[in-house]
Design a protein around this motif. Structure first.
Motif, PDB file in Angstrom:
ATOM      1  N   GLU A 131       6.785  -0.722 -24.591  1.00  0.00           N
ATOM      2  CA  GLU A 131       6.566  -0.305 -26.055  1.00  0.00           C
ATOM      3  C   GLU A 131       5.558  -1.293 -26.951  1.00  0.00           C
ATOM      4  O   GLU A 131       5.126  -1.010 -27.902  1.00  0.00           O
ATOM      5  N   GLN A 132       5.356  -2.397 -26.225  1.00  0.00           N
ATOM      6  CA  GLN A 132       4.316  -3.412 -26.629  1.00  0.00           C
ATOM      7  C   GLN A 132       2.974  -3.411 -26.213  1.00  0.00           C
ATOM      8  O   GLN A 132       2.159  -4.188 -26.468  1.00  0.00           O
ATOM      9  N   SER A 133       2.625  -2.337 -25.128  1.00  0.00           N
ATOM     10  CA  SER A 133       1.486  -2.140 -24.462  1.00  0.00           C
ATOM     11  C   SER A 133       0.528  -1.727 -25.475  1.00  0.00           C
ATOM     12  O   SER A 133       0.644  -1.071 -26.460  1.00  0.00           O
ATOM     13  N   PRO A 134      -0.790  -2.027 -24.986  1.00  0.00           N
ATOM     14  CA  PRO A 134      -1.916  -1.325 -26.124  1.00  0.00           C
ATOM     15  C   PRO A 134      -1.693  -0.340 -26.456  1.00  0.00           C
ATOM     16  O   PRO A 134      -1.784   0.617 -27.391  1.00  0.00           O
ATOM     17  N   LEU A 135      -1.782   0.785 -25.245  1.00  0.00           N
ATOM     18  CA  LEU A 135      -1.475   2.205 -25.447  1.00  0.00           C
ATOM     19  C   LEU A 135      -0.264   2.492 -26.230  1.00  0.00           C
ATOM     20  O   LEU A 135      -0.300   3.493 -27.145  1.00  0.00           O
ATOM     21  N   ILE A 160      -0.694   1.732 -30.077  1.00  0.00           N
ATOM     22  CA  ILE A 160      -1.574   2.947 -30.816  1.00  0.00           C
ATOM     23  C   ILE A 160      -0.927   4.233 -30.670  1.00  0.00           C
ATOM     24  O   ILE A 160      -0.936   5.215 -31.640  1.00  0.00           O
ATOM     25  N   GLU A 161      -0.268   4.566 -29.695  1.00  0.00           N
ATOM     26  CA  GLU A 161       0.512   5.990 -29.523  1.00  0.00           C
ATOM     27  C   GLU A 161       1.665   6.065 -30.766  1.00  0.00           C
ATOM     28  O   GLU A 161       1.692   7.106 -31.203  1.00  0.00           O
ATOM     29  N   ALA A 162       2.147   4.874 -30.891  1.00  0.00           N
ATOM     30  CA  ALA A 162       3.172   4.870 -31.870  1.00  0.00           C
ATOM     31  C   ALA A 162       2.713   5.071 -33.297  1.00  0.00           C
ATOM     32  O   ALA A 162       3.566   5.635 -34.273  1.00  0.00           O
ATOM     33  N   ASP A 163       1.681   4.852 -33.692  1.00  0.00           N
ATOM     34  CA  ASP A 163       1.041   5.041 -34.916  1.00  0.00           C
ATOM     35  C   ASP A 163      -0.296   5.384 -34.934  1.00  0.00           C
ATOM     36  O   ASP A 163      -1.201   4.769 -35.536  1.00  0.00           O
ATOM     37  N   TYR A 217       1.762  -3.354 -13.469  1.00  0.00           N
ATOM     38  CA  TYR A 217       2.544  -3.185 -14.788  1.00  0.00           C
ATOM     39  C   TYR A 217       1.757  -4.293 -15.865  1.00  0.00           C
ATOM     40  O   TYR A 217       1.050  -5.087 -15.522  1.00  0.00           O
ATOM     41  N   ASN A 218       2.024  -3.536 -17.352  1.00  0.00           N
ATOM     42  CA  ASN A 218       1.467  -4.311 -18.248  1.00  0.00           C
ATOM     43  C   ASN A 218       2.578  -4.675 -19.348  1.00  0.00           C
ATOM     44  O   ASN A 218       3.481  -3.685 -19.473  1.00  0.00           O
ATOM     45  N   TYR A 219       2.521  -5.413 -20.110  1.00  0.00           N
ATOM     46  CA  TYR A 219       3.530  -5.736 -21.355  1.00  0.00           C
ATOM     47  C   TYR A 219       2.922  -6.589 -22.357  1.00  0.00           C
ATOM     48  O   TYR A 219       1.831  -7.193 -22.136  1.00  0.00           O
ATOM     49  N   GLY A 220       3.260  -6.505 -23.685  1.00  0.00           N
ATOM     50  CA  GLY A 220       2.931  -7.543 -24.619  1.00  0.00           C
ATOM     51  C   GLY A 220       3.765  -8.278 -25.278  1.00  0.00           C
ATOM     52  O   GLY A 220       5.130  -7.905 -25.175  1.00  0.00           O
ATOM     53  N   ALA A 221       3.253  -9.300 -25.870  1.00  0.00           N
ATOM     54  CA  ALA A 221       4.456 -10.196 -26.530  1.00  0.00           C
ATOM     55  C   ALA A 221       3.570 -10.797 -27.746  1.00  0.00           C
ATOM     56  O   ALA A 221       2.457 -11.035 -27.732  1.00  0.00           O
ATOM     57  N   LEU A 222       4.273 -10.900 -28.757  1.00  0.00           N
ATOM     58  CA  LEU A 222       3.813 -11.533 -29.982  1.00  0.00           C
ATOM     59  C   LEU A 222       3.857 -13.103 -30.043  1.00  0.00           C
ATOM     60  O   LEU A 222       4.642 -13.673 -29.327  1.00  0.00           O
TER      61      LEU A 222
END
Length: 174
Positions: free
Chosen positions: A81-85, A88-91, A169-174
């Motif tokens: 859910e934190q991936s770039p795609l 963008i898809e969320a909003d 795979y990819n993931y995001g983190a703040l």
């Protein structure tokens, strides 16, 4: 615009010896070929303006395959859910997309942010000062850090198994 490929320094000690200098000089042809291959790959993936930072790599063919897999993952895989795609898809309206964008429109938006001029993809090694938030070992995986400040302050990680046993795979983190 030509892709920006930056080679990380081997360190001051390697440059102080004549042997180190000769090694660096003998590698310049190799680096030019690899740089051209990276630039061709970035163009093929439609992200020619993405800056790429690469330390010296022993397995150039494996690196190029991993680079392609990592960029493709960032563009096409929104499972995290934190991936770039997924962001963008969320909003989509926040990114000037249609209310219910097609997958291609979302992927093009990711490419646009990769091409924004302030985005950088870095190959991480075990010696890198920053390591992946998920704890993946750069000796076992090709680990790429993507930074796209125009999109978010997230750090995005793409993980490519060097043995090809696991899916990229990819993931995001703040």
């Amino acid at each position: 615009m030509q892709a920006q490929v930056r080679w990380l320094s081997l360190g001051a000690k390697a440059c102080l010896t004549a042997l180190g200098i000769l090694w660096l000089c003998s590698q310049s042809g190799y680096l030019m070929v690899l740089q051209q291959q990276i630039e061709s790959l970035l163009k093929a993936l439609e992200v020619p303006d993405l800056a790429v930072e690469v330390p010296p790599v022993a397995d150039e063919e494996g690196f190029l395959e991993a680079l392609e897999a990592a960029i493709t993952s960032f563009i096409e895989d929104g499972e995290d859910e934190q991936s770039p795609l997924a962001l963008i898809e969320a909003d989509p309206l926040a990114y000037d997309l249609s209310d219910e964008p097609e997958r291609e429109e979302l992927q093009n938006a990711v490419r646009d942010f990769m091409n924004a001029g302030d985005s950088q993809l870095t190959l991480i090694t075990s010696e890198s000062p920053i390591q992946p938030d998920g704890g993946e070992n750069p000796d076992k995986f090709w680990v790429f850090l993507l930074q796209m400040p125009s999109l978010s302050q997230h750090r995005w990680w793409a993980i490519v198994d060097k043995n090809g046993r696991r899916e990229t795979y990819n993931y995001g983190a703040l």
